[in-house]
Design a protein around this motif. Sequence first.
Motif, mmCIF file in Angstrom:
data_model
loop_
_atom_site.group_PDB
_atom_site.id
_atom_site.type_symbol
_atom_site.label_atom_id
_atom_site.label_comp_id
_atom_site.label_asym_id
_atom_site.label_seq_id
_atom_site.Cartn_x
_atom_site.Cartn_y
_atom_site.Cartn_z
ATOM 1 N N LYS A 1 10.620 -3.877 1.164
ATOM 2 C CA LYS A 1 11.060 -2.681 0.439
ATOM 3 C C LYS A 1 9.922 -1.714 0.136
ATOM 4 C CE LYS A 1 14.860 -5.149 -1.856
ATOM 5 N NZ LYS A 1 15.489 -5.504 -3.148
ATOM 6 N N VAL A 2 8.727 -2.267 -0.107
ATOM 7 C CA VAL A 2 7.579 -1.450 -0.500
ATOM 8 C C VAL A 2 6.370 -1.842 0.341
ATOM 9 C CG1 VAL A 2 6.000 -0.800 -2.371
ATOM 10 C CG2 VAL A 2 8.422 -1.259 -2.883
ATOM 11 N N LYS A 3 5.655 -0.845 0.845
ATOM 12 C CA LYS A 3 4.363 -1.099 1.483
ATOM 13 C C LYS A 3 3.269 -0.454 0.637
ATOM 14 C CE LYS A 3 4.884 2.753 4.795
ATOM 15 N NZ LYS A 3 6.319 2.995 4.557
ATOM 16 N N VAL A 4 2.125 -1.084 0.654
ATOM 17 C CA VAL A 4 0.969 -0.604 -0.102
ATOM 18 C C VAL A 4 -0.122 -0.219 0.891
ATOM 19 C CG1 VAL A 4 -0.745 -1.136 -1.871
ATOM 20 C CG2 VAL A 4 1.541 -2.152 -2.008
ATOM 21 N N ILE A 5 -0.557 1.028 0.837
ATOM 22 C CA ILE A 5 -1.580 1.526 1.747
ATOM 23 C C ILE A 5 -2.855 1.842 0.969
ATOM 24 C CG2 ILE A 5 -2.220 3.291 3.432
ATOM 25 C CD1 ILE A 5 0.714 3.734 4.008
ATOM 26 N N PHE A 6 -3.953 1.230 1.378
ATOM 27 C CA PHE A 6 -5.270 1.550 0.840
ATOM 28 C C PHE A 6 -5.717 2.854 1.498
ATOM 29 C CE2 PHE A 6 -9.473 -0.020 -0.769
ATOM 30 C CZ PHE A 6 -10.279 0.950 -0.219
ATOM 31 N N ARG A 7 -5.971 3.860 0.695
ATOM 32 C CA ARG A 7 -6.458 5.143 1.209
ATOM 33 C C ARG A 7 -7.918 5.317 0.799
ATOM 34 N NH1 ARG A 7 -3.060 7.556 5.020
ATOM 35 N NH2 ARG A 7 -0.884 7.296 4.356
ATOM 36 N N ASP B 1 7.357 -3.184 -14.271
ATOM 37 C CA ASP B 1 8.239 -2.185 -14.874
ATOM 38 C C ASP B 1 8.358 -0.955 -13.990
ATOM 39 O OD1 ASP B 1 8.601 -3.860 -17.030
ATOM 40 O OD2 ASP B 1 7.272 -2.733 -18.383
ATOM 41 N N PHE B 2 7.245 -0.524 -13.426
ATOM 42 C CA PHE B 2 7.236 0.663 -12.549
ATOM 43 C C PHE B 2 8.111 0.421 -11.323
ATOM 44 C CE2 PHE B 2 5.509 2.953 -8.898
ATOM 45 C CZ PHE B 2 5.479 4.258 -9.380
ATOM 46 N N LEU B 3 7.916 -0.690 -10.658
ATOM 47 C CA LEU B 3 8.673 -0.977 -9.431
ATOM 48 C C LEU B 3 10.150 -1.182 -9.723
ATOM 49 C CD1 LEU B 3 6.117 -3.280 -7.616
ATOM 50 C CD2 LEU B 3 6.727 -0.928 -7.006
ATOM 51 N N THR B 4 10.462 -1.806 -10.843
ATOM 52 C CA THR B 4 11.861 -1.996 -11.215
ATOM 53 C C THR B 4 12.569 -0.650 -11.369
ATOM 54 O OG1 THR B 4 11.412 -4.098 -12.338
ATOM 55 C CG2 THR B 4 13.413 -2.929 -12.978
ATOM 56 N N ALA B 5 11.857 0.312 -11.938
ATOM 57 C CA ALA B 5 12.452 1.642 -12.148
ATOM 58 C C ALA B 5 12.522 2.478 -10.880
ATOM 59 C CB ALA B 5 11.648 2.390 -13.236
ATOM 60 N N LYS B 6 11.600 2.241 -9.944
ATOM 61 C CA LYS B 6 11.456 3.134 -8.809
ATOM 62 C C LYS B 6 12.130 2.651 -7.516
ATOM 63 C CE LYS B 6 8.763 6.310 -10.673
ATOM 64 N NZ LYS B 6 9.151 7.740 -10.770
ATOM 65 N N VAL B 7 12.145 1.358 -7.289
ATOM 66 C CA VAL B 7 12.674 0.856 -6.013
ATOM 67 C C VAL B 7 14.170 1.036 -5.961
ATOM 68 C CG1 VAL B 7 12.962 -1.165 -4.542
ATOM 69 C CG2 VAL B 7 10.772 -0.754 -5.685
ATOM 70 N N ALA B 8 14.644 1.726 -4.921
ATOM 71 C CA ALA B 8 16.069 2.091 -4.848
ATOM 72 C C ALA B 8 16.762 1.482 -3.640
ATOM 73 C CB ALA B 8 16.191 3.610 -4.806
#
Length: 205
Positions: A57-63, A197-204
């Motif tokens: 559902k979510v990917k994390v990219i190091f920039r 908390d952030f991911l719970t609110a944001k992941v759709a």
Amino acid sequence: MALQPSLRPLVIAGSAHAPHTLDIFLDYVCPFSAKMALAIDSVLVPLCTDGGKYGGKVKVIFRPQVQPWHASSTLVHEAGLAVARVAPQQFWPFALALFKQQDEYFDIPTSNTTPLEVRSKLTKLAESVIGSSLANEFKDLLELKGSPNGGNAVTDDLKYTIKYSRQNSVHVSPTVLWDGLVANEISSSWGEKEWNDFLTAKVAV
């Protein structure tokens, strides 16, 4: 967000095809970035990898976020990009190792060392992560070749990361984008509760 193929190792958690994206802009010689990197490793990586709550559902990219007011910033980011080339699976372990030793590359400790000396030190750190068999290839990528001002083998990747930051008006680290928009509420002080908390609110999805 977009990511050129040579920089795919910068996806440090989750599938490259995951619908949500966390772009996290970090500088290896920024103490706040180091704090966030450790939280990412202990919280976000387990949550977003296969089998985690947000796996798929979510990917994390190091920039990589070069901050030019730190003289060694360019050099340490070159090293990270070189590891991404020679040992893609070891990019994130190397990044963590560099964050843990970041004080050795701060302004004063490097003020009396040459760029070649800093690169030599980074080669030793890389060797401790990627192994001696790849260390020479790593070192070769950082060697200045060609014209007197032509850079090295990872200069184009470095330019891409800098252009990407400037295009998106990212000037300092850490900065985090959620699905392409700056998430100003995210802080380097966040721990497990805040990220959950952030991911719970944001992941759709």
